[in-house]
Design a protein around this motif. Structure first.
Motif, PDB file in Angstrom:
ATOM      1  N   VAL A 131       0.578  -1.333   0.117  1.00 54.50           N
ATOM      2  CA  VAL A 131      -0.109  -0.051  -0.304  1.00 54.50           C
ATOM      3  C   VAL A 131       0.854   1.318   0.041  1.00 54.50           C
ATOM      4  CG1 VAL A 131      -1.755   1.261   1.432  1.00 54.50           C
ATOM      5  CG2 VAL A 131      -1.912  -1.114   1.115  1.00 54.50           C
ATOM      6  N   ALA A 132       1.964   1.228   0.685  1.00 58.42           N
ATOM      7  CA  ALA A 132       2.913   2.248   0.904  1.00 58.42           C
ATOM      8  C   ALA A 132       3.688   2.604  -0.444  1.00 58.42           C
ATOM      9  CB  ALA A 132       4.107   2.004   1.775  1.00 58.42           C
ATOM     10  N   CYS A 133       4.030   1.632  -1.245  1.00 57.35           N
ATOM     11  CA  CYS A 133       4.702   1.574  -2.492  1.00 57.35           C
ATOM     12  C   CYS A 133       3.261   2.207  -3.608  1.00 57.35           C
ATOM     13  CB  CYS A 133       4.932   0.213  -3.067  1.00 57.35           C
ATOM     14  SG  CYS A 133       6.506  -0.394  -2.175  1.00 57.35           S
ATOM     15  N   GLY A 134       2.112   1.709  -3.305  1.00 57.45           N
ATOM     16  CA  GLY A 134       0.929   2.223  -4.159  1.00 57.45           C
ATOM     17  C   GLY A 134       0.940   3.662  -4.111  1.00 57.45           C
ATOM     18  N   PHE A 135       0.948   4.162  -2.842  1.00 56.64           N
ATOM     19  CA  PHE A 135       0.697   5.740  -2.648  1.00 56.64           C
ATOM     20  C   PHE A 135       2.081   6.608  -3.297  1.00 56.64           C
ATOM     21  CE2 PHE A 135      -1.442   5.320   1.700  1.00 56.64           C
ATOM     22  CZ  PHE A 135      -2.745   5.033   1.019  1.00 56.64           C
TER      23      PHE A 135
END
Length: 309
Positions: free
Chosen positions: A106-110
């Motif tokens: 999710v962090a990488c998606g952000f």
């Protein structure tokens, strides 16, 4: 039975939503919203404002900070620093059972969404912003990631304050105006100091636990009492800085309204004195974050008043 099933499904969805909302540590996100608002308000004084650029910059900044919070959640867990009793964490991994890999993804998606927004910003301003944005994202990752996390060193407050205060304000201003002004630089200083104060208050609260885990934060190096005095000094410099800018006629006297946030700063400093348990210091840490929020919004509002009146 069907009604009961629907209620259970609804409660589960609400619980899942609240769990993820908590991972983002929403009380910290104003540290992104405030600088973007101030930079844009300054741009309004010197010309017009492109609303789409403002929104793109705002969302990108929020996503990068949210990703930083998630990286912090992930790497603190991987290093064994977080447990179900830890104070001040999102707790998605150790309390709610979210897979660590999911937090990381999710962090990488952000980050990916922030990059897309960054491309839009660059296409409508300057491609030099891309280089600065990449540096900001790398710093956000290494704040808690990598072999030598910045957050575990004495430089966390300086790095966070510089990038989230000075850099964000100047980028928000530059993409609207196409240049950097002395006023934008000078106003960014107290905001960067107060963002650093948020990190210092967090480290004061976590001092004992951080010391056991081998961290070398500024609060650990100077000790609890000196760290509290440093926090008070940072507040004093921030408010004094605004006074100097007003007396030097660099900014409008309308910015005196920032002193409406002073009670929160006093509450923060008093809240730390005599406290040693993390749970006891939570109100003081919250007051520190609120000082930054109120101070920043009042600066932006003062700038808008000087434009309107």
């Amino acid at each position: 039975m069907q009604t009961e099933h629907r209620i259970n499904v609804k409660n589960k969805k609400e619980s899942s939503w609240k769990t993820w909302y908590r991972q983002l540590r929403p009380h910290t996100l104003t540290a992104s919203f405030v600088p973007v608002s101030i930079g844009t308000a300054l741009a309004l004084l010197d010309g017009s404002v492109n609303i789409l650029l403002f929104l793109a910059m705002l969302i990108a900044s929020l996503l990068i900070q949210a990703a930083t919070n998630l990286f912090n959640e992930y790497y603190d867990y991987k290093r064994g620093l977080d447990n179900a009793d830890s104070i001040g964490i999102g707790g998605g991994i150790v309390r709610d059972g979210i897979a660590p890999k999911t937090i990381l993804n999710v962090a990488c998606g952000f980050f990916a969404i922030a990059i897309l927004l960054g491309l839009y910003i660059c296409a409508n301003s300057s491609w030099w912003i891309a280089a600065i944005g990449i540096v900001c994202m790398i710093t956000a990752y290494f704040y808690t990631g990598g072999p030598f996390p910045i957050a575990y060193s004495p430089f966390g407050e300086i790095v966070a304050g510089f990038f989230m205060g000075v850099v964000i304000i100047l980028i928000a201003y530059f993409i609207q105006v196409g240049s950097i002004s002395l006023e934008s630089i000078l106003i960014s200083i107290p905001i960067s100091i107060l963002i650093g104060a948020i990190l210092l208050s967090n480290n004061i609260r976590d001092l004992d636990g951080d010391k056991k885990s081998g961290r070398r934060t500024l609060a650990i190096l100077v000790g609890r009492e000196k760290a509290i005095r440093l926090l008070a000094f940072m507040f004093a410099v921030s408010y004094g800085w605004i006074l100097v800018l007003i007396f030097a006629q660099i900014v409008s006297p309308w910015l005196l309204i920032v002193f409406g946030s002073l009670p929160k700063a006093v509450q923060a400093v008093r809240g730390f004195h005599g406290k040693t348990q993390p749970i006891q210091m939570m109100p003081a840490m919250k007051a520190t974050a609120q000082t930054n929020t109120h101070f920043g919004f009042l600066v932006a509002f003062g700038l808008l008043l000087s434009y309107w009146i």
